[in-house]
Design a protein around this motif. Structure first.
Motif, PDB file in Angstrom:
ATOM      1  N   CYS A 252      50.879 -28.554  60.933  1.00  0.00           N
ATOM      2  CA  CYS A 252      51.682 -27.355  61.116  1.00  0.00           C
ATOM      3  C   CYS A 252      52.479 -27.488  62.401  1.00  0.00           C
ATOM      4  O   CYS A 252      52.069 -28.186  63.327  1.00  0.00           O
ATOM      5  CB  CYS A 252      50.787 -26.119  61.203  1.00  0.00           C
ATOM      6  N   GLY A 253      53.603 -26.800  62.456  1.00  0.00           N
ATOM      7  CA  GLY A 253      54.420 -26.818  63.661  1.00  0.00           C
ATOM      8  C   GLY A 253      55.528 -27.842  63.576  1.00  0.00           C
ATOM      9  O   GLY A 253      55.445 -28.815  62.832  1.00  0.00           O
ATOM     10  N   GLU A 254      56.553 -27.610  64.346  1.00  0.00           N
ATOM     11  CA  GLU A 254      57.714 -28.490  64.335  1.00  0.00           C
ATOM     12  C   GLU A 254      57.505 -29.760  65.144  1.00  0.00           C
ATOM     13  O   GLU A 254      58.276 -30.708  65.021  1.00  0.00           O
ATOM     14  CB  GLU A 254      58.940 -27.738  64.841  1.00  0.00           C
ATOM     15  N   ASP A 255      56.474 -29.800  65.968  1.00  0.00           N
ATOM     16  CA  ASP A 255      56.258 -30.956  66.828  1.00  0.00           C
ATOM     17  C   ASP A 255      55.350 -32.012  66.213  1.00  0.00           C
ATOM     18  O   ASP A 255      55.102 -33.039  66.830  1.00  0.00           O
ATOM     19  CB  ASP A 255      55.684 -30.508  68.177  1.00  0.00           C
TER      20      ASP A 255
ATOM     21  N   ARG B 215      53.146 -25.611  52.887  1.00  0.00           N
ATOM     22  CA  ARG B 215      52.074 -24.624  52.947  1.00  0.00           C
ATOM     23  C   ARG B 215      52.565 -23.441  53.754  1.00  0.00           C
ATOM     24  O   ARG B 215      53.169 -23.607  54.800  1.00  0.00           O
ATOM     25  CB  ARG B 215      50.825 -25.226  53.609  1.00  0.00           C
ATOM     26  N   GLY B 216      52.292 -22.254  53.287  1.00  0.00           N
ATOM     27  CA  GLY B 216      52.681 -21.054  54.002  1.00  0.00           C
ATOM     28  C   GLY B 216      54.176 -20.821  53.981  1.00  0.00           C
ATOM     29  O   GLY B 216      54.809 -20.669  55.021  1.00  0.00           O
ATOM     30  N   ASP B 217      54.756 -20.764  52.779  1.00  0.00           N
ATOM     31  CA  ASP B 217      56.187 -20.514  52.636  1.00  0.00           C
ATOM     32  C   ASP B 217      56.563 -19.200  53.323  1.00  0.00           C
ATOM     33  O   ASP B 217      55.955 -18.160  53.078  1.00  0.00           O
ATOM     34  CB  ASP B 217      56.542 -20.448  51.144  1.00  0.00           C
ATOM     35  N   TYR B 218      57.544 -19.267  54.214  1.00  0.00           N
ATOM     36  CA  TYR B 218      57.952 -18.084  54.978  1.00  0.00           C
ATOM     37  C   TYR B 218      58.261 -16.891  54.072  1.00  0.00           C
ATOM     38  O   TYR B 218      57.842 -15.771  54.340  1.00  0.00           O
ATOM     39  CB  TYR B 218      59.187 -18.404  55.820  1.00  0.00           C
ATOM     40  N   ARG B 219      59.023 -17.114  53.020  1.00  0.00           N
ATOM     41  CA  ARG B 219      59.416 -15.991  52.148  1.00  0.00           C
ATOM     42  C   ARG B 219      58.220 -15.369  51.452  1.00  0.00           C
ATOM     43  O   ARG B 219      58.126 -14.148  51.352  1.00  0.00           O
ATOM     44  CB  ARG B 219      60.448 -16.461  51.127  1.00  0.00           C
TER      45      ARG B 219
END
Length: 137
Positions: free
Chosen positions: A84-87, A113-117
């Motif tokens: 998870c995360g952009e890094d 995983r965990g689609d924002y919409r």
């Protein structure tokens, strides 16, 4: 591009180095190295060698987890890389492990995983890594 909390690679490694897949110390070290290569923060790990052969283990990272189960007798490993995360980048871990276990063939699927919409997070919200078990968006 669809935004999500995480990326999950489900990987099949074929025709790997059988000796490497049966060495619990080596497998654990390579999985930890893969987490570092992906840009993750290691929280802990647990690995077990089965008799007569095979290794299972997990590297827990602040950004989720990396898991492996090996069948050395078939030169096969099932590997999950969830970050998870952009890094963090699970593909860097995948490439590292492919070389580390000398996989001649691979098959991999990426799942978001965990689609924002679906969760109701605004697409414009910043995407941050999991810290202390909570996501900050």
């Amino acid at each position: 591009m669809k935004k999500s909390l995480g990326r999950h690679l489900i990987a099949e490694f074929y025709d790997c180095d059988q000796k490497a897949l049966d060495d619990v110390v080596l497998v654990e070290q390579k999985m930890k190295d893969a987490a570092i290569v992906a840009g993750a923060t290691i929280v802990g790990s647990s690995f077990h060698r089965f008799l007569p052969y095979g290794v299972s283990g997990v590297v827990v990272i602040s950004e989720s987890h990396l898991t492996i189960h090996t069948w050395p007798e078939y030169g096969y490993a099932a590997i999950d890389l969830f970050t998870c995360g952009e890094d963090t980048n699970p593909w860097r871990a995948f490439d590292y492990l492919k070389e580390a276990f000398n996989a001649k063939r691979t098959q991999v699927f990426e799942h978001t995983r965990g689609d924002y919409r679906a969760i109701g997070i605004p697409i414009s919200a910043p995407h941050k890594a999991m810290k202390g078990g909570l996501y900050s968006v």
